[in-house]
Design an enzyme around this catalytic site. Structure first.
Site, mmCIF file in Angstrom:
data_model
loop_
_atom_site.group_PDB
_atom_site.id
_atom_site.type_symbol
_atom_site.label_atom_id
_atom_site.label_comp_id
_atom_site.label_asym_id
_atom_site.label_seq_id
_atom_site.Cartn_x
_atom_site.Cartn_y
_atom_site.Cartn_z
ATOM 1 C CB SER A 167 -0.022 -4.860 7.683
ATOM 2 O OG SER A 167 0.254 -5.595 6.657
ATOM 3 C CG ASP A 180 -7.735 -7.600 7.059
ATOM 4 O OD1 ASP A 180 -8.028 -6.488 6.366
ATOM 5 O OD2 ASP A 180 -6.770 -7.418 7.640
ATOM 6 C CE LYS A 212 -6.119 -3.700 4.807
ATOM 7 N NZ LYS A 212 -7.064 -4.089 5.989
ATOM 8 C CG HIS A 260 -7.309 -3.552 10.582
ATOM 9 N ND1 HIS A 260 -5.749 -3.442 10.573
ATOM 10 C CD2 HIS A 260 -7.111 -4.510 9.547
ATOM 11 C CE1 HIS A 260 -5.168 -4.148 9.719
ATOM 12 N NE2 HIS A 260 -6.145 -4.679 8.780
ATOM 13 C CE LYS A 270 -5.442 -7.705 10.388
ATOM 14 N NZ LYS A 270 -3.911 -7.355 10.460
ATOM 15 C CB THR A 271 -4.637 -13.938 7.964
ATOM 16 O OG1 THR A 271 -5.107 -12.426 7.265
ATOM 17 C CG2 THR A 271 -5.188 -14.909 6.911
ATOM 18 N NE ARG A 292 -0.447 -9.099 2.055
ATOM 19 C CZ ARG A 292 -1.187 -8.805 3.293
ATOM 20 N NH1 ARG A 292 -2.306 -9.139 3.761
ATOM 21 N NH2 ARG A 292 -0.421 -7.829 3.915
ATOM 22 N NE ARG A 336 -2.385 -1.090 3.361
ATOM 23 C CZ ARG A 336 -1.913 -0.742 4.433
ATOM 24 N NH1 ARG A 336 -1.822 0.704 4.492
ATOM 25 N NH2 ARG A 336 -1.329 -1.300 5.753
HETATM 26 N N1 LIG Z 1 4.184 -16.210 16.452
HETATM 27 C C1 LIG Z 1 3.542 -15.844 15.559
HETATM 28 N N2 LIG Z 1 1.965 -15.541 15.506
HETATM 29 C C2 LIG Z 1 1.495 -14.987 14.540
HETATM 30 N N3 LIG Z 1 2.048 -15.211 13.052
HETATM 31 C C3 LIG Z 1 3.200 -15.506 12.983
HETATM 32 C C4 LIG Z 1 4.128 -15.938 14.292
HETATM 33 N N4 LIG Z 1 5.521 -15.943 13.892
HETATM 34 C C5 LIG Z 1 5.542 -15.903 12.415
HETATM 35 N N5 LIG Z 1 4.202 -15.395 12.171
HETATM 36 C C6 LIG Z 1 4.012 -15.047 10.482
HETATM 37 O O1 LIG Z 1 3.528 -13.777 10.477
HETATM 38 C C7 LIG Z 1 2.526 -13.635 9.396
HETATM 39 C C8 LIG Z 1 1.246 -12.896 9.913
HETATM 40 O O2 LIG Z 1 0.556 -12.666 8.677
HETATM 41 P P1 LIG Z 1 -0.829 -12.486 8.735
HETATM 42 O O3 LIG Z 1 -1.457 -13.397 9.516
HETATM 43 O O4 LIG Z 1 -1.420 -12.349 7.163
HETATM 44 O O5 LIG Z 1 -0.952 -10.970 9.157
HETATM 45 P P2 LIG Z 1 -2.195 -9.937 9.187
HETATM 46 O O6 LIG Z 1 -3.360 -10.726 8.734
HETATM 47 O O7 LIG Z 1 -2.471 -9.393 10.625
HETATM 48 O O8 LIG Z 1 -1.793 -9.170 8.344
HETATM 49 C C9 LIG Z 1 2.474 -14.902 8.676
HETATM 50 O O9 LIG Z 1 3.195 -15.243 7.600
HETATM 51 C C10 LIG Z 1 2.826 -15.776 10.018
HETATM 52 O O10 LIG Z 1 3.268 -17.378 9.403
HETATM 53 C C1 LIG Z 2 -3.811 -5.827 3.060
HETATM 54 C C2 LIG Z 2 -3.686 -5.476 4.261
HETATM 55 O O1 LIG Z 2 -4.259 -6.352 5.311
HETATM 56 P P1 LIG Z 2 -3.316 -7.045 6.363
HETATM 57 O O2 LIG Z 2 -1.804 -6.788 6.074
HETATM 58 O O3 LIG Z 2 -3.782 -6.504 7.802
HETATM 59 O O4 LIG Z 2 -3.739 -8.555 6.314
HETATM 60 C C3 LIG Z 2 -2.965 -4.418 4.664
HETATM 61 O O5 LIG Z 2 -3.053 -3.991 5.682
HETATM 62 O O6 LIG Z 2 -2.535 -3.777 3.569
HETATM 63 CA CA LIG Z 3 -4.604 -10.421 6.786
HETATM 64 MN MN LIG Z 4 -5.576 -5.720 7.313
#
Ligand SMILES: Nc1ncnc2c1ncn2[C@@H]1O[C@H](COP(=O)(O)OP(=O)(O)O)[C@@H](O)[C@H]1O
Ligand SMILES: C=C(OP(=O)(O)O)C(=O)O
Ligand SMILES: [Ca+2]
Ligand SMILES: [Mn+2]
Length: 654
Positions: free
Chosen positions: A354, A373, A317, A336, A358-359, A438, A172
């Site tokens: 980010s 998200d 977003k 969020h 969360k995911t 992604r 972004r």
């Molecule tokens: N202890 C941990 N807890 C959560 N995620 C972790 C951890 N260690 C590594 N990761 C990695 O961090 C990243 C978190 O990404 P994601 O869940 O997509 O974040 P968000 O959805 O908040 O943007 C993933 O690639 C996950 O495998």
């Molecule tokens: C795509 C996004 O969501 P997130 O990284 O929280 O998954 C972002 O925040 O740009």
């Molecule tokens: Ca996410």
């Molecule tokens: Mn997000």
């Protein structure tokens, strides 16, 4: 093949007797059944794809189109799209026709006579003469074909996903976001220090809107998606996305809620429209522009314009910003956050910036996924805003995240991944294009997705911080005031890649764990969160998914299996009964033991060899928190000053 002395190849005489194929000189008849019922190849091809039967209108809902013929309905729908694409400064605009320029099209004017005309595609873009072909709500398979045929850099991976590139931008561009300031928004929105909302005037928005519309109309074809946001039926928002790339259309097909054919019949005029002209730069001479990229939001016109970036996350977003404005206006808290529900109906929210988890953490084999998200918390409970998930897939493995791994199949969009040129197997560890690779997939690709994506009021509110300093405990139980303090602070370390220009974890503060998207002052969302948590008895937690045993560069990221055990203990309620002790400086209540987690990591000081360095780092982070919170000290949170004072006292003491 043998060769004689002078190098000319000769075919050896076959010893086999000649096979008699023609009896008495007659013509040999093919013995494989009756010939296909087609006289020409075109006719054969027309047999191949049949038109799905027109759907019956929604039962009992006499929508706008219910009493008209399918053709008339399509004509009205096309007129609505034509209105979206019309230039606001030129009387004449391109003629909008449905269908692929390469195929036979149905013209708007002749639709009553079932005409099939060859809509001429004039290569010069004299917009008053040419046709713009609309590819409307294509299916994933059709979008694959459009992508593979016409968009370089699009491939099908070994598990059937569509891998593609988002171009120069792979994250972004928050510094290029602009929001139109007008009589309404100048008082309603959060502007000034700390705010993500950089102003733009209405005229400049129209300049960029016209540029985007002209660009889109100069093309032979555009993709149009009509879809929904928000699974809560009483607060559903209709969105229209006009884009120039099949990748963008498939991405939003996955990320927004997909209408049924019946819902589409009554779609009518969208509540919000995105013009994604991302391949085309903005004009650098235009007022307020800071680069070739501009992502512009006009809440009054309910439109968004994207120029100069093809990163699909900008659309997702951008709509989230719109929901962060529309929903609080209806007393609904937009969040969020990820969200899932246990078998006993206990709902958990996972707030975080980010890359914080969360995911990853909301996708849990033992729980129902409501969303990964973006959510709303209303008086009826929680609802997912989206229809899909957008997972970071750097270092993704089947072992660590099997559900996300298995969701990467036909229909899923993979952004900026690297794959083997022959096997098309993706190497998720390869960040040659970007760290922010992604996967975008429909939520039903997760086996235990809860459809519809709604649930009761949350029991646990988990704040995820990816602490690059390595001094926050892996888990702390928070008071309501502490929950508010950390929610408003929104501390985390932006992991590399998610935002343009971030190359390694950078300690940052992002109000409500998503400042880039919020439109009102953070204390408005905090006050609503406090009120809902109190009303529904939700417990707040702070979980560090970042570093332990030292800061980034010397310590190690807390192992995901440990974090999952911590989250399990929160879900089960067992963590509520643990023994706690308070940490110095931040005054966080940390448990002494958790099943499946080594006790020594629960207090960060135990994991640092150099205790002096630990204390110095802890005080350094506390100082950053204190400095950041100064922005909010003169804001009242909630109905009275009591909560505000408690929140201020909930910060670090040193
Ligand atoms: N202890 C941990 N807890 C959560 N995620 C972790 C951890 N260690 C590594 N990761 C990695 O961090 C990243 C978190 O990404 P994601 O869940 O997509 O974040 P968000 O959805 O908040 O943007 C993933 O690639 C996950 O495998
Ligand atoms: C795509 C996004 O969501 P997130 O990284 O929280 O998954 C972002 O925040 O740009
Ligand atoms: Ca996410
Ligand atoms: Mn997000």
């Amino acid at each position: 093949m043998a060769a004689n002395g002078n190098g000319v190849s000769t075919t050896p005489k076959s010893p086999l007797a000649r096979i008699q194929t023609q009896k008495n000189g007659g013509i040999c008849h093919d013995d494989s059944g009756k010939p296909v019922k087609a006289q020409t190849i075109d006719e054969l091809h027309s047999l191949q794809r049949k038109r799905s039967a027109p759907t019956t209108p929604l039962d009992g809902v006499q929508g706008a189109f219910a009493t008209i013929s399918e053709d008339e309905r399509q004509r009205q729908q096309l007129q609505s799209i034509s209105a979206s694409l019309a230039s606001l400064t030129r009387g004449t605009g391109p003629k909008v026709v449905r269908g692929d320029p390469a195929g036979k099209v149905q013209s708007v004017s002749h639709v009553a006579h079932h005409h099939h005309i060859e809509a001429p595609t004039i290569s010069v873009s004299d917009s008053s003469l040419k046709f713009t072909h609309v590819l409307y709500n294509l299916s994933p398979a059709e979008l694959y074909e459009q992508s593979i045929k016409y968009e370089k850099g699009s491939f099908i991976t070994s598990t059937g996903a569509l891998a593609t590139l988002s171009g120069a931008k792979t994250g972004r561009s928050p510094r290029d976001k602009r929001v139109v300031i007008d009589d309404t928004t100048q008082d309603e929105l959060w502007w000034g220090k700390g705010s993500p909302n950089i102003e733009m005037d209405e005229h400049t928005f129209m300049v960029n809107r016209e540029r985007a519309v002209d660009y889109l109309n100069s093309l032979d074809k555009v993709f149009v998606n009509d879809q929904f946001l928000n699974w809560d039926p009483q607060n559903r928002i209709k969105v229209r996305i006009v884009s120039a790339r099949a990748y963008h259309s498939l991405f939003m097909h996955n990320m927004c809620i997909r209408p049924t054919p019946e819902e589409l019949e009554n779609f009518g005029t969208p509540d919000f429209t995105i013009y994604n002209a991302g391949q085309f730069p903005c004009n650098r001479y235009t007022h307020y522009m800071t680069s070739s990229t501009s992502i512009d939001l006009n809440l009054a016109r309910r439109e968004m314009v994207i120029l100069g970036t093809q990163y699909a996350g900008e659309m997702k977003k951008g709509l989230f910003c719109v929901m962060h404005y529309l929903m609080p206006m209806r007393q609904i808290l937009s969040l969020h956050s990820g969200c899932n529900m246990g078998k006993d109906g206990d709902v958990a929210l996972f707030f975080g910036l980010s890359g914080t988890g969360k995911t990853t953490l909301s996708t849990d084999h033992n729980r129902y996924l409501i969303g990964d998200d973006e959510h709303c918390w209303s008086d009826n409970g929680v609802s997912n805003i989206e229809g899909g998930c957008y997972a970071k897939c750097i270092d993704l493995s089947r072992e660590k995240e099997p559900d996300i791994w298995n969701a990467i199949k036909f229909g899923t969009v993979l952004e900026n991944v690297v794959f083997d040129e022959h096997t098309r197997e993706v190497d998720y560890g390869d960040k040659s294009v970007t760290e922010n690779t992604r996967a975008a997939y429909p939520i039903e690709y997760i086996p235990n997705a809860k459809i519809p994506c709604v649930g009761p009021h949350p029991k646990n509110v988990i704040l995820l911080a990816c602490d690059a300093f390595g001094v926050l405990p892996p888990v702390s139980k928070l008071s309501l005031a502490q929950t508010m303090y950390h929610f408003i602070s929104g501390y985390t370390a932006l992991v590399a890649g998610t935002e343009d220009g971030i190359k390694e974890p950078t300690a940052t503060f992002s109000a409500c764990f998503g400042a880039a998207f919020i439109m009102l002052h953070p204390t408005k969302y905090a006050a609503m969160l406090a009120e809902k948590m109190q009303k529904h008895g939700a417990t707040g937690w702070l979980v560090n998914t970042g570093w332990s045993g030292g800061s980034y560069g010397s310590g190690n990221r807390i192992k995901l299996p440990y974090t999952r055990k911590i989250i399990d203990a929160i879900h089960s309620g067992s963590l509520l009964n643990a023994t706690y002790h308070k940490t110095e400086v931040f005054g966080l209540d940390i448990p002494t033991e958790i099943k499946g987690v080594p006790s020594e990591i629960l207090h960060p000081e135990n994991t640092w060899a150099d205790k002096k360095a630990y204390k110095e780092t802890l005080l350094k982070l506390a100082g950053l928190f204190k400095k950041n919170f100064e922005t909010f000290t003169n804001y009242k949170i909630g109905k009275d000053n009591k909560l505000t004072e408690e929140i201020l006292a909930a910060g670090p003491n040193f």
